[in-house]
Write a protein that holds these residues in place. Structure first.
Motif, PDB file in Angstrom:
ATOM      1  N   PHE A  80       5.033  -3.787  -3.675  1.00  0.00           N
ATOM      2  CA  PHE A  80       4.378  -2.594  -4.206  1.00  0.00           C
ATOM      3  C   PHE A  80       4.086  -2.757  -5.695  1.00  0.00           C
ATOM      4  N   ASP A  81       2.831  -2.512  -6.082  1.00  0.00           N
ATOM      5  CA  ASP A  81       2.399  -2.593  -7.478  1.00  0.00           C
ATOM      6  C   ASP A  81       2.694  -3.965  -8.089  1.00  0.00           C
ATOM      7  N   THR A  98       0.017  -9.081  -4.197  1.00  0.00           N
ATOM      8  CA  THR A  98      -1.114  -8.492  -3.479  1.00  0.00           C
ATOM      9  C   THR A  98      -2.293  -9.457  -3.385  1.00  0.00           C
ATOM     10  N   GLU A  99      -2.392 -10.408  -4.290  1.00  0.00           N
ATOM     11  CA  GLU A  99      -3.416 -11.452  -4.175  1.00  0.00           C
ATOM     12  C   GLU A  99      -3.083 -12.432  -3.061  1.00  0.00           C
ATOM     13  N   SER A 100      -1.837 -12.398  -2.595  1.00  0.00           N
ATOM     14  CA  SER A 100      -1.364 -13.312  -1.556  1.00  0.00           C
ATOM     15  C   SER A 100      -1.244 -12.639  -0.195  1.00  0.00           C
ATOM     16  N   TYR A 160       0.810  -1.220   0.000  1.00  0.00           N
ATOM     17  CA  TYR A 160       0.000   0.000   0.000  1.00  0.00           C
ATOM     18  C   TYR A 160       0.838   1.263   0.000  1.00  0.00           C
ATOM     19  N   LYS A 161       2.051   1.165   0.555  1.00  0.00           N
ATOM     20  CA  LYS A 161       2.929   2.331   0.656  1.00  0.00           C
ATOM     21  C   LYS A 161       4.341   1.937   0.247  1.00  0.00           C
ATOM     22  N   LEU A 162       5.103   2.953  -0.126  1.00  0.00           N
ATOM     23  CA  LEU A 162       6.518   2.758  -0.439  1.00  0.00           C
ATOM     24  C   LEU A 162       7.370   3.138   0.770  1.00  0.00           C
ATOM     25  N   ALA A 163       8.506   2.479   0.912  1.00  0.00           N
ATOM     26  CA  ALA A 163       9.470   2.852   1.935  1.00  0.00           C
ATOM     27  C   ALA A 163      10.213   4.100   1.476  1.00  0.00           C
TER      28      ALA A 163
END
Length: 189
Positions: free
Chosen positions: A67-68, A73-75, A51-54
């Motif tokens: 990220f992206d 993200t499905e996991s 959801y966010k970048l470091a």
């Protein structure tokens, strides 16, 4: 799935939420993050979830940045303590929507938990009490069957009986699939 955190730093202006954090989670199990409000627990989970970048450093899940990254993200399912769902949607629509996103979705478990927590499938999210909205988050998180399932203070608003039931179900789910799933939970001290 192996989670590697290397020198992870996240700043909000001049404020450090995470400062050069490094560790490895290479064994699927239940992990708890304990810390005060503002310690960076939620920030860490949002970076892990993609959801966010470091600001610097990185988190890798199976050597990939979340990220992206649709495959990852499905996991990964992140259930925050608030604002997980659009207020105008009904409970049944939330369940349907999440079932499309998570290929491992367990519809039977979702239905069982709807009954356990006595949620009305036709209620809109905005009509749910804080405890009922937390219960909906728990249902979505557990039914997602995501290999990495993250709960950020899922018990907020739940009464003692509902909290106990959550931990019982969490343990049952972990025991049933402990060979390949991570559960990450936060606690304030």
């Amino acid at each position: 799935m192996k989670i590697v955190v290397k020198g992870l730093t996240r700043k909000y202006g001049e404020k450090l939420a995470l400062n050069n954090v490094s560790f490895t989670l290479d064994e699927p199990k239940i992990y708890g993050l304990l810390g005060r409000n503002g310690a960076g627990k939620t920030t860490f989970m949002e970076i892990l979830s993609g959801y966010k970048l470091a600001s610097s450093g990185q988190i890798l899940v199976d050597d990939e940045d979340p990220f992206d990254n649709q495959r990852l993200t499905e996991s990964i399912c992140l259930i925050k303590d608030t604002n997980n769902f659009k207020p105008e949607l009904k409970v049944k629509h939330i369940l349907r929507m999440y079932s499309y996103f998570y290929p491992t979705w367990d519809a039977a478990l979702a239905e069982e938990l709807i009954d356990v927590y006595q949620l009305n499938r036709n209620s809109k999210v905005k009509a749910l009490s804080k405890g009922m909205e937390s219960a909906l988050g728990i249902i979505v998180g557990l039914a997602s069957k995501a290999p990495i399932t993250i709960f950020d203070e899922p018990y907020v608003g739940l009464d003692a009986s509902a909290r106990k039931k959550f931990y019982e179900i969490l343990m049952e789910e972990y025991e049933a699939k402990k060979t390949n799933h991570y559960f990450i939970n936060t606690f304030n001290r």
